[in-house]
Scaffold this motif. Structure first.
Motif, mmCIF file in Angstrom:
data_model
loop_
_atom_site.group_PDB
_atom_site.id
_atom_site.type_symbol
_atom_site.label_atom_id
_atom_site.label_comp_id
_atom_site.label_asym_id
_atom_site.label_seq_id
_atom_site.Cartn_x
_atom_site.Cartn_y
_atom_site.Cartn_z
ATOM 1 N N ALA A 198 -6.736 8.604 4.244
ATOM 2 C CA ALA A 198 -7.790 8.117 3.820
ATOM 3 C C ALA A 198 -7.427 6.517 3.363
ATOM 4 C CB ALA A 198 -8.258 8.747 2.406
ATOM 5 N N GLU A 199 -6.242 6.290 3.003
ATOM 6 C CA GLU A 199 -5.707 4.742 2.725
ATOM 7 C C GLU A 199 -5.810 4.031 3.903
ATOM 8 O OE1 GLU A 199 -4.301 7.433 1.599
ATOM 9 O OE2 GLU A 199 -4.553 7.298 -0.673
ATOM 10 N N ARG A 200 -5.220 4.622 5.214
ATOM 11 C CA ARG A 200 -5.365 3.997 6.405
ATOM 12 C C ARG A 200 -6.752 3.702 6.670
ATOM 13 N NH1 ARG A 200 -1.119 7.908 6.820
ATOM 14 N NH2 ARG A 200 -2.116 9.462 8.106
ATOM 15 N N ALA A 201 -7.660 4.715 6.503
ATOM 16 C CA ALA A 201 -8.941 4.407 7.017
ATOM 17 C C ALA A 201 -9.728 3.332 6.086
ATOM 18 C CB ALA A 201 -9.990 5.810 6.828
ATOM 19 N N ARG A 202 -9.271 3.323 4.906
ATOM 20 C CA ARG A 202 -9.881 2.135 4.066
ATOM 21 C C ARG A 202 -9.326 0.833 4.477
ATOM 22 N NH1 ARG A 202 -12.382 2.432 -0.772
ATOM 23 N NH2 ARG A 202 -11.522 4.976 -0.995
ATOM 24 N N ALA A 203 -8.060 0.876 4.613
ATOM 25 C CA ALA A 203 -7.333 -0.538 5.444
ATOM 26 C C ALA A 203 -8.095 -1.043 6.685
ATOM 27 C CB ALA A 203 -5.993 -0.127 5.468
#
Length: 307
Positions: A198-203
């Motif tokens: 999820a953090e990678r997707a938000r980035a």
């Protein structure tokens, strides 16, 4: 007698068999086809284990013929059917299975197959590609918007990525690292799945204008936090109660011939590639089903039936 691949009771692969069956007779609103190809989907083996589709009731009458989608040549049309004649090449959802030499299709969810689309490709459109199409239409995102897709490396996911691109959307696909080239080859931004996705997707995408979940569970919950608007959160991978609790909705299936016509047009225009990677004859239906059930399939698997 015609052959069909069936399961004789709920259970594992030991319940499967290639058997002789009576040639089906089309009822009102139905079409009988000589099958040329049938799509293989995860739902096929899940139904063998006792899984029920949302809204289904009653017990099946065994043996049950596998398969939810097929293409072939019209043999006979039932009462009230117009627009189809013997010899027409068609594809659609099945009434009672498609891993067979003959199958019944509901005329309302059957479309004519364009001459340039192979039977094998056409047979894969009514389930995965139609689910992808229906979901994206449900989201109703404007051109230029970003859609986040979880489970992007599977059959439905691959179709979502391609159709999103055809709709002018920016697609961000969450899939395993091993499917990076596949996802990017479909015109999407790849985000590796697994812890921290999820953090990678938000980035990569920020808050998504729409989220199309194909996984469910904790992935759905994490994906909901990435949606700029929870009413633009849909799932085909979780029960309705799970996604409604998050403010979203299940994918609503249209199940119309118009959707199939639209998908066939996308294939003709080169905007949608069903990615058929393996084809097995009906006599090897067990191998086709194991390929999907064991999770080893990349792209779509089909069963071909000789004329």
């Amino acid at each position: 007698m015609p052959k069909a691949y069936v399961f004789t009771r709920y259970g594992g692969p030991e319940t499967e068999a290639l058997v002789d069956v009576d040639r089906p007779r089309p009822g009102p609103g139905q079409i009988l086809i000589a099958v040329r190809a049938a799509g293989v989907n995860p739902v096929d083996w899940k139904l063998r284990t006792g899984f029920r589709r949302p809204g289904e009731s009653g017990e099946p009458v065994f043996p049950v013929v596998f398969g939810s989608e097929a293409s072939g040549v019209v043999e006979e049309a039932g009462e009230g059917v117009t627009g189809f004649a013997a010899g027409d090449a068609v594809f659609g959802n099945t009434v009672a299975g498609g891993y067979a030499q003959y199958a019944l299709l509901p005329a309302a969810v059957t479309a004519h197959k364009p001459a340039t689309v192979p039977f094998t490709d056409a047979a894969t459109l009514p389930v995965a590609a139609a689910t992808a199409y229906d979901g994206l239409r449900q989201l109703g995102l404007p051109a230029g918007a970003t859609v986040l897709v979880t489970g992007a490396g599977g059959g439905v996911g691959a179709a979502v990525l391609q159709i999103a691109r055809a709709f002018g959307l920016r697609a961000v696909g969450v899939a395993s690292e091993g499917k990076k080239d596949f996802v990017e080859g479909l015109g999407a931004v790849h985000v590796p799945s697994g812890p921290g996705w999820a953090e990678r997707a938000r980035a990569a995408a920020g808050a998504a204008d729409g989220v199309y979940d194909l996984v469910g569970g904790e992935v759905l919950k994490e994906a909901a936090d990435l949606a700029a608007d929870r009413t633009k959160l849909i799932t085909a991978g979780a029960p309705e109660s799970d996604v409604e609790a998050l403010g979203g909705a299940r994918v609503r299936r249209a199940r119309t011939a118009a959707v199939l016509d639209a998908l066939a047009d996308l294939v003709v225009r080169g905007a949608l590639d069903p990615h058929v990677t393996a084809a097995f004859p009906l006599e090897r239906a067990a191998e086709a089903l194991r390929t999907v059930e064991d999770g080893h399939a990349r792209g779509k698997v089909v069963i071909e039936v000789a004329a």
